[in-house]
Design a protein around this motif. Structure first.
Motif, PDB file in Angstrom:
ATOM      1  N   GLY A  55       0.805  -1.208   0.000  1.00  0.00           N
ATOM      2  CA  GLY A  55       0.000   0.000   0.000  1.00  0.00           C
ATOM      3  C   GLY A  55       0.840   1.261   0.000  1.00  0.00           C
ATOM      4  N   GLY A  56       1.796   1.319   0.924  1.00  0.00           N
ATOM      5  CA  GLY A  56       2.673   2.489   0.984  1.00  0.00           C
ATOM      6  C   GLY A  56       3.542   2.613  -0.247  1.00  0.00           C
ATOM      7  N   GLY A  57       4.071   1.478  -0.715  1.00  0.00           N
ATOM      8  CA  GLY A  57       4.879   1.507  -1.928  1.00  0.00           C
ATOM      9  C   GLY A  57       4.065   1.921  -3.136  1.00  0.00           C
ATOM     10  N   GLY A  58       2.832   1.413  -3.230  1.00  0.00           N
ATOM     11  CA  GLY A  58       1.967   1.796  -4.334  1.00  0.00           C
ATOM     12  C   GLY A  58       1.632   3.272  -4.304  1.00  0.00           C
ATOM     13  N   LEU A  59       1.336   3.810  -3.120  1.00  0.00           N
ATOM     14  CA  LEU A  59       1.047   5.235  -2.988  1.00  0.00           C
ATOM     15  C   LEU A  59       2.244   6.077  -3.413  1.00  0.00           C
ATOM     16  CD1 LEU A  59      -0.740   7.583  -2.022  1.00  0.00           C
ATOM     17  CD2 LEU A  59       0.186   7.210   0.285  1.00  0.00           C
ATOM     18  N   PHE A  60       3.435   5.674  -2.969  1.00  0.00           N
ATOM     19  CA  PHE A  60       4.639   6.436  -3.310  1.00  0.00           C
ATOM     20  C   PHE A  60       4.876   6.468  -4.815  1.00  0.00           C
ATOM     21  CE2 PHE A  60       9.158   6.250  -4.442  1.00  0.00           C
ATOM     22  CZ  PHE A  60       9.576   7.498  -3.991  1.00  0.00           C
ATOM     23  N   VAL A  61       4.814   5.307  -5.446  1.00  0.00           N
ATOM     24  CA  VAL A  61       5.145   5.250  -6.863  1.00  0.00           C
ATOM     25  C   VAL A  61       4.059   5.909  -7.713  1.00  0.00           C
ATOM     26  CG1 VAL A  61       4.118   3.002  -7.456  1.00  0.00           C
ATOM     27  CG2 VAL A  61       6.230   3.752  -8.575  1.00  0.00           C
ATOM     28  N   GLU A  62       2.801   5.816  -7.291  1.00  0.00           N
ATOM     29  CA  GLU A  62       1.734   6.494  -8.030  1.00  0.00           C
ATOM     30  C   GLU A  62       1.884   8.012  -7.918  1.00  0.00           C
ATOM     31  OE1 GLU A  62      -0.663   5.296  -9.918  1.00  0.00           O
ATOM     32  OE2 GLU A  62      -0.667   3.144  -9.481  1.00  0.00           O
ATOM     33  N   SER A  63       2.211   8.493  -6.727  1.00  0.00           N
ATOM     34  CA  SER A  63       2.424   9.930  -6.542  1.00  0.00           C
ATOM     35  C   SER A  63       3.622  10.409  -7.366  1.00  0.00           C
ATOM     36  CB  SER A  63       2.648  10.226  -5.052  1.00  0.00           C
ATOM     37  OG  SER A  63       2.874  11.595  -4.832  1.00  0.00           O
ATOM     38  N   GLY A 115      -2.587  13.487  -4.336  1.00  0.00           N
ATOM     39  CA  GLY A 115      -3.083  13.442  -5.701  1.00  0.00           C
ATOM     40  C   GLY A 115      -3.509  12.068  -6.178  1.00  0.00           C
ATOM     41  N   VAL A 116      -3.350  11.060  -5.328  1.00  0.00           N
ATOM     42  CA  VAL A 116      -3.672   9.678  -5.697  1.00  0.00           C
ATOM     43  C   VAL A 116      -4.939   9.243  -4.974  1.00  0.00           C
ATOM     44  CG1 VAL A 116      -2.860   7.279  -5.695  1.00  0.00           C
ATOM     45  CG2 VAL A 116      -1.223   9.174  -5.987  1.00  0.00           C
ATOM     46  N   PRO A 117      -5.944   8.715  -5.681  1.00  0.00           N
ATOM     47  CA  PRO A 117      -7.118   8.193  -4.984  1.00  0.00           C
ATOM     48  C   PRO A 117      -6.712   7.138  -3.962  1.00  0.00           C
ATOM     49  CG  PRO A 117      -7.531   8.329  -7.344  1.00  0.00           C
ATOM     50  CD  PRO A 117      -6.079   8.626  -7.146  1.00  0.00           C
ATOM     51  N   VAL A 118      -7.265   7.216  -2.766  1.00  0.00           N
ATOM     52  CA  VAL A 118      -6.892   6.298  -1.689  1.00  0.00           C
ATOM     53  C   VAL A 118      -7.137   4.847  -2.093  1.00  0.00           C
ATOM     54  CG1 VAL A 118      -7.428   5.617   0.683  1.00  0.00           C
ATOM     55  CG2 VAL A 118      -7.294   8.038   0.077  1.00  0.00           C
ATOM     56  N   VAL A 119      -8.116   4.627  -2.942  1.00  0.00           N
ATOM     57  CA  VAL A 119      -8.435   3.259  -3.357  1.00  0.00           C
ATOM     58  C   VAL A 119      -7.300   2.631  -4.172  1.00  0.00           C
ATOM     59  CG1 VAL A 119      -9.576   3.894  -5.529  1.00  0.00           C
ATOM     60  CG2 VAL A 119     -10.304   1.845  -4.286  1.00  0.00           C
TER      61      VAL A 119
END
Length: 289
Positions: free
Chosen positions: A90-98, A122-126
């Motif tokens: 989750g954290g890795g996905g949020l970082f790379v998407e941002s 800027g990234v949807p939480v989902v």
């Protein structure tokens, strides 16, 4: 001399250890199966409702699926490992998407349209929940098909990244995000550049590698045997092919995604089926003996 009669052992002490462990295991796995069943039910409902209501069901589907994966990881490896799954995937996905939104690396230049609910950086939480929900089943796939660290991580990464052929095709068609420069792309899957898939492979391998080590990996990493995770992964594959072909009018992604994800899902399904049959035969032999 009268010898005292020893007290009768409590009822549970007379059970074989295996039976007690089995009962406890069934109690622990019950909530996991409930979440798995709910995740499947929500995904069945999704294509059957009007398009106006599908966004809310999309978010609900991801939330429930992620909860099922986290619960199953906690069942297999413990609660701290479920926390590691949330942080790494989750954290890795949020970082790379941002990072991708701001720089275009590693997926290419893309934009969310603001339809997927609350956003963080800027990234949807989902979205990080979507990374979480599939990272656990993908790791189980890698650990089932392979034993050594590098093959496990590569297989798990490809098991995760190949799912994106379905995900992006569906979400772009639904208008949740788009690419500034969508070409060149995969044959029959318009609107999504090849850079996106390359980025997915890179990020998925890194996430699965970190997760493998966090959950007891090593040169001969401990396997995660999980029937719920197998159901989640194989259901996602089969239902995605069917939904893209029959409900979403996306035959191209049904074919291409069916081939790419199927290259891992089909051998995995066969191995799970063989293992299940072997356990059933062993159980029958034990009962006869």
């Amino acid at each position: 001399m009268v010898h005292p009669v020893p007290a009768a052992p409590p009822p549970h002490a007379t059970r074989p250890a295996g039976v007690a462990a089995t009962v406890a295991g069934r109690l622990r796995i019950g909530p996991v199966w409930a979440l798995v069943a709910l995740a499947v039910l929500v995904q069945i409902v999704y294509p059957l409702i009007p398009e106006a209501g599908r966004t809310a069901v999309t978010v609900l589907s991801v939330v429930v699926f992620a909860a099922a994966s986290l619960a199953d990881c906690a069942r297999v490896h413990g609660y701290l490992s479920a926390l590691a799954l949330a942080v790494v995937a989750g954290g890795g996905g949020l970082f790379v998407e941002s990072l991708g939104l701001r720089t275009g690396f590693p997926f290419g230049e893309y934009h969310y349209t603001g339809t997927l609910g609350p956003e963080l950086f800027g990234v949807p939480v989902v979205v990080p929940l979507a990374w979480t929900m599939m990272a656990w089943p993908a790791l189980v796939v890698g650990r089932t098909l392979c034993t050594r660290t590098v093959p496990v991580v590569l297989t798990a990464g490809l098991a995760l990244a190949s799912w994106d052929v379905f995900l992006d095709a569906q979400m772009v068609a639904a208008g949740h995000w788009y690419w500034t420069h969508p070409d060149p792309g995969l044959p029959l899957v318009p609107g999504i550049p090849l850079t996106n898939y390359a980025g997915w492979v890179l990020v998925a391998v890194v996430i699965c590698g970190a997760l493998h080590l966090a959950l007891g990996g090593g040169p001969d990493g401990r396997r995660s045997r999980s029937t719920p995770a197998a159901v989640l992964y194989l259901w996602t594959y089969a239902s995605s092919v069917l939904a893209h072909l029959a409900f979403f009018a996306l035959p191209g992604s049904a074919l291409v995604g069916g081939l790419l994800m199927g290259a891992i899902a089909i051998p995995y399904g066969r191995k799970v089926t063989r293992a299940t049959r072997s356990r059933a035969v062993a159980g029958s032999d034990t009962e006869r003996g």
